[in-house]
Design a protein around this motif. Sequence first.
Motif, PDB file in Angstrom:
ATOM      1  N   UNK A   1       0.921  -1.201  -0.090  1.00  0.00           N
ATOM      2  CA  UNK A   1       0.006   0.046  -0.026  1.00  0.00           C
ATOM      3  C   UNK A   1       0.774   1.253   0.078  1.00  0.00           C
ATOM      4  N   UNK A   2       0.355   2.346  -0.706  1.00  0.00           N
ATOM      5  CA  UNK A   2       1.186   3.593  -0.412  1.00  0.00           C
ATOM      6  C   UNK A   2       0.623   4.104   0.963  1.00  0.00           C
TER       7      UNK A   2
ATOM      8  N   UNK B   1       6.800  11.988  -2.540  1.00  0.00           N
ATOM      9  CA  UNK B   1       6.095  13.073  -3.472  1.00  0.00           C
ATOM     10  C   UNK B   1       5.346  13.887  -2.470  1.00  0.00           C
ATOM     11  N   UNK B   2       5.522  15.341  -2.693  1.00  0.00           N
ATOM     12  CA  UNK B   2       4.521  16.354  -2.252  1.00  0.00           C
ATOM     13  C   UNK B   2       4.357  17.442  -3.054  1.00  0.00           C
ATOM     14  N   UNK B   3       3.294  18.032  -2.690  1.00  0.00           N
ATOM     15  CA  UNK B   3       2.432  19.135  -3.531  1.00  0.00           C
ATOM     16  C   UNK B   3       3.444  20.362  -2.920  1.00  0.00           C
TER      17      UNK B   3
ATOM     18  N   UNK C   1      -0.133  13.000 -10.137  1.00  0.00           N
ATOM     19  CA  UNK C   1       1.136  12.497  -9.746  1.00  0.00           C
ATOM     20  C   UNK C   1       1.043  11.827  -8.327  1.00  0.00           C
ATOM     21  N   UNK C   2       0.376  12.397  -7.419  1.00  0.00           N
ATOM     22  CA  UNK C   2      -0.164  11.659  -6.238  1.00  0.00           C
ATOM     23  C   UNK C   2      -0.368  10.182  -6.248  1.00  0.00           C
ATOM     24  N   UNK C   3      -1.555  10.467  -7.177  1.00  0.00           N
ATOM     25  CA  UNK C   3      -2.383   9.094  -7.113  1.00  0.00           C
ATOM     26  C   UNK C   3      -1.297   7.862  -7.780  1.00  0.00           C
ATOM     27  N   UNK C   4      -0.431   8.368  -8.917  1.00  0.00           N
ATOM     28  CA  UNK C   4       0.397   7.266  -9.334  1.00  0.00           C
ATOM     29  C   UNK C   4       1.516   7.048  -8.504  1.00  0.00           C
ATOM     30  N   UNK C   5       2.150   7.864  -7.512  1.00  0.00           N
ATOM     31  CA  UNK C   5       2.882   7.425  -6.608  1.00  0.00           C
ATOM     32  C   UNK C   5       2.424   6.493  -5.653  1.00  0.00           C
ATOM     33  N   UNK C   6       1.041   6.771  -4.990  1.00  0.00           N
ATOM     34  CA  UNK C   6       0.408   5.938  -3.900  1.00  0.00           C
ATOM     35  C   UNK C   6       0.134   4.536  -4.805  1.00  0.00           C
TER      36      UNK C   6
ATOM     37  N   UNK D   1       4.139   4.187  -2.819  1.00  0.00           N
ATOM     38  CA  UNK D   1       5.343   5.098  -2.335  1.00  0.00           C
ATOM     39  C   UNK D   1       4.601   6.121  -1.319  1.00  0.00           C
ATOM     40  N   UNK D   2       5.004   6.855  -0.674  1.00  0.00           N
ATOM     41  CA  UNK D   2       4.613   7.829   0.259  1.00  0.00           C
ATOM     42  C   UNK D   2       4.425   9.103  -0.376  1.00  0.00           C
ATOM     43  N   UNK D   3       3.240   9.918   0.146  1.00  0.00           N
ATOM     44  CA  UNK D   3       2.938  11.298  -0.308  1.00  0.00           C
ATOM     45  C   UNK D   3       2.757  12.159   1.002  1.00  0.00           C
ATOM     46  N   UNK D   4       2.918  13.172   0.503  1.00  0.00           N
ATOM     47  CA  UNK D   4       2.574  14.330   1.883  1.00  0.00           C
ATOM     48  C   UNK D   4       1.756  15.341   1.435  1.00  0.00           C
TER      49      UNK D   4
END
Length: 309
Positions: free
Chosen positions: A119-120, A145-147, A181-186, A190-193
């Motif tokens: 899971x992301x 990944x972060x905005x 991009x956040x969706x793809x990373x998850x 991966x981790x997103x902030x």
Amino acid sequence: MARRDPRLAALQARAIATLWRVLANWRLTGLWRLARLTGPLVHAFSRRERQVTEINLAQVYPELADKDRPRLARASLTHSAATMFELGLAWMAPPKRVEASILEVHGRELLDAARSEGRGVIVLAPHFGNWEVLNFWLSGHFPFTAMYEPPKIAPLDPVIRQGRERMGARLVPTNPRGVAALLKALKRSEAVGILPDQEPSWGSGVFAPFFGRLAYTATLLPKLVARTEARVVTGVARRLPGRGFAIHFLAADERVYSTDEGESASGVNACVEAAIALDPAQYQWEYKRYRKVIQQQEGRPDYRRYRIY
């Protein structure tokens, strides 16, 4: 809004970047002493920061004695000053030195467990302690990944971008392309902030309770969870004044997984409240978290009387 003079902006950016580079060489004891000198001055002479901080504290801690509220306000502004002075450390100091300043890490198993399940991980990172140190640690230990929204002083953009990306973080814009991009990373586990305590624009949030008062809260989180089945944690870098930082990852309120946006937003705000409970003085109370009011959304002509700022 008048355009910022590009020459003045370049001069401001150069001065700020130079200050960060100088402070990047200071020890944490010196940075904390500087913050302790600056915080009370901000409280005394910056009317806007003082008033907003004290209004917020009166709202969230009504039981606090009148004599204690200014004391907590001064402490909060001192920590905010420390965060600004520590940006040189987080962005420009040798990575080994920044890593050495992180003395404790609590709750890492929450991130590891999610990733072991394929899971992301969505890290809710409120404006508490030093969130740039949190970004440093996360991007140095996980694909992250972060905005990112460029600063008002445009020439500072490459300086900030380089500082935030130097450990491998990927910054994406605060628009639909960034969300994609956040969706793809998850989906890559991966981790997103994401920032859970910034007031979104109209149409991008719902009203949900935050310390008992309705606050307009972003609804990005349930959209990300619904499409990726990611796990959610709250992450902060708590300051250990003059010594370093303690990273904390906290299990999220279960309501964040609700498909109902109002319920999910309530869970997000509960996560922020739990982080603040670690040390209320380290939260950035000078932000106008309650600027929007539900009466404004309802189109009531007298909505201004319900504002607290």
